[in-house]
Motif scaffolding. Structure first.
Motif, PDB file in Angstrom:
ATOM      1  N   ASP A 192      34.405  54.758  42.607  1.00  9.32           N
ATOM      2  CA  ASP A 192      33.358  53.825  42.546  1.00  9.32           C
ATOM      3  C   ASP A 192      32.699  53.820  43.852  1.00  9.32           C
ATOM      4  OD1 ASP A 192      34.430  52.962  40.263  1.00  9.32           O
ATOM      5  OD2 ASP A 192      36.161  51.653  41.103  1.00  9.32           O
TER       6      ASP A 192
ATOM      7  N   LYS B 279      23.886  55.005  42.388  1.00  8.56           N
ATOM      8  CA  LYS B 279      23.269  54.009  41.629  1.00  8.56           C
ATOM      9  C   LYS B 279      22.090  53.515  42.596  1.00  8.56           C
ATOM     10  CE  LYS B 279      27.015  52.784  38.638  1.00  8.56           C
ATOM     11  NZ  LYS B 279      28.191  51.820  38.278  1.00  8.56           N
ATOM     12  N   SER B 280      22.406  53.608  43.792  1.00  6.99           N
ATOM     13  CA  SER B 280      21.216  53.281  44.902  1.00  6.99           C
ATOM     14  C   SER B 280      19.869  53.984  45.010  1.00  6.99           C
ATOM     15  CB  SER B 280      21.797  52.801  46.180  1.00  6.99           C
ATOM     16  OG  SER B 280      22.890  51.828  45.949  1.00  6.99           O
TER      17      SER B 280
ATOM     18  N   GLU C 229      17.810  58.734  40.506  1.00  7.51           N
ATOM     19  CA  GLU C 229      18.832  59.391  39.651  1.00  7.51           C
ATOM     20  C   GLU C 229      18.407  60.914  39.767  1.00  7.51           C
ATOM     21  OE1 GLU C 229      20.500  60.175  35.050  1.00  7.51           O
ATOM     22  OE2 GLU C 229      19.357  58.281  35.700  1.00  7.51           O
TER      23      GLU C 229
ATOM     24  N   MET D 295      29.811  56.400  43.290  1.00  9.63           N
ATOM     25  CA  MET D 295      29.003  55.909  42.242  1.00  9.63           C
ATOM     26  C   MET D 295      28.077  54.695  42.678  1.00  9.63           C
ATOM     27  SD  MET D 295      29.014  58.135  39.922  1.00  9.63           S
ATOM     28  CE  MET D 295      27.835  57.174  39.003  1.00  9.63           C
TER      29      MET D 295
END
Length: 257
Positions: free
Chosen positions: A166, A173-174, A177, A169
């Protein structure tokens, strides 16, 4: 010993390791699986043996912490930390993005580091308090005004488990991509120092995996820390962050949750 003498020795160690590795790259060599299920090749062992022989002959009082052949002079204030091939899987696959890592620790703190890619003959050398060089020329890590524009690297997502997944990720996600790269091991940290990669996040590293990286990244103006933002030393837990722009540390820590 002066830092100049230490630097000259570190470069000679890298030369010796490279001379042992190059004849075996994409060739025939023996392969074993260690107790921790990682792989070791004839090239790993030959490269570390070559480096250890030089240190033992010329710096008998210094300690050695080697991935393949263990620790010598464990209580020494000065310790050479050796990873003959960081990225053995890349070596096995014939991908020239592995590297030889050489660090000098003083009382547990990395003060000198080398990342050497012996096939491409690319070498980053960093010293605390001095600049980092790439093949003899000074390099500078890149400024990064916003994490959303950062290039993020990690060797493999499989190194993360539990809550670490987590945390990684959250950073993934920041960033954009298409700016996430996988693979590269120590090579990614050289790219941070040279201004091509902005952030590297990894977990499960051992001292021989990260000690040499600290002077290289920080000598180029970057920052390395653990996942709490603390400096890395011999007692760190193997969760590391490398940043080209130290100003992004709080953003990364916030994204990790």
């Amino acid at each position: 010993m002066t830092i100049t003498n230490d630097l000259a020795l570190a470069n000679r160690l890298a030369d010796a390791a490279g001379a042992a590795i190059r004849p075996l790259f994409r060739g025939q060599w023996n392969l074993e699986q260690k107790a921790d299920r990682s792989f070791v090749t004839e090239a790993d062992q030959a490269a570390e043996a070559a480096m250890r022989a030089i240190i033992e002959a010329e710096r008998a009082d210094d300690g050695i912490v080697g991935e393949e052949f263990g620790t010598r002079n464990e209580g020494a204030g000065r310790q050479w930390v050796l990873d003959p091939i960081d990225g053995t899987t890349s070596f096995i696959a014939g991908r020239p993005i592995f590297g030889t890592l050489i660090a000098l620790l003083q009382d547990g703190w990395p003060v000198l580091g080398v990342i050497d890619q012996p096939i491409a003959q690319e070498r980053w050398v960093g010293r605390i308090g001095e600049g980092t060089t790439f093949n003899g020329k000074l390099v500078q890590a890149a400024a990064c005004k916003d994490l959303a524009h950062a290039v993020l690297g990690t060797t493999t997502p499989h190194q993360f488990s539990g809550a670490d997944v987590d945390a990684f990720m959250g950073v993934a996600k920041s960033v954009a991509e298409r700016k996430i790269i996988y693979g590269g091991d120590c090579y990614n940290y050289g790219l941070v120092a040279s201004g091509h990669v902005d952030v590297v996040i990894e977990a499960g590293l051992k001292l021989h995996d990260y000690a040499a990286l600290v002077p290289v990244v920080e000598g180029a103006g970057g920052l390395m820390s653990d996942w709490q933002g603390n400096p890395l030393d011999a007692g760190s837990d193997g969760r590391v962050i490398a940043l080209g722009d130290p100003a992004r540390l709080e953003d990364v820590l916030e994204a990790m949750g």
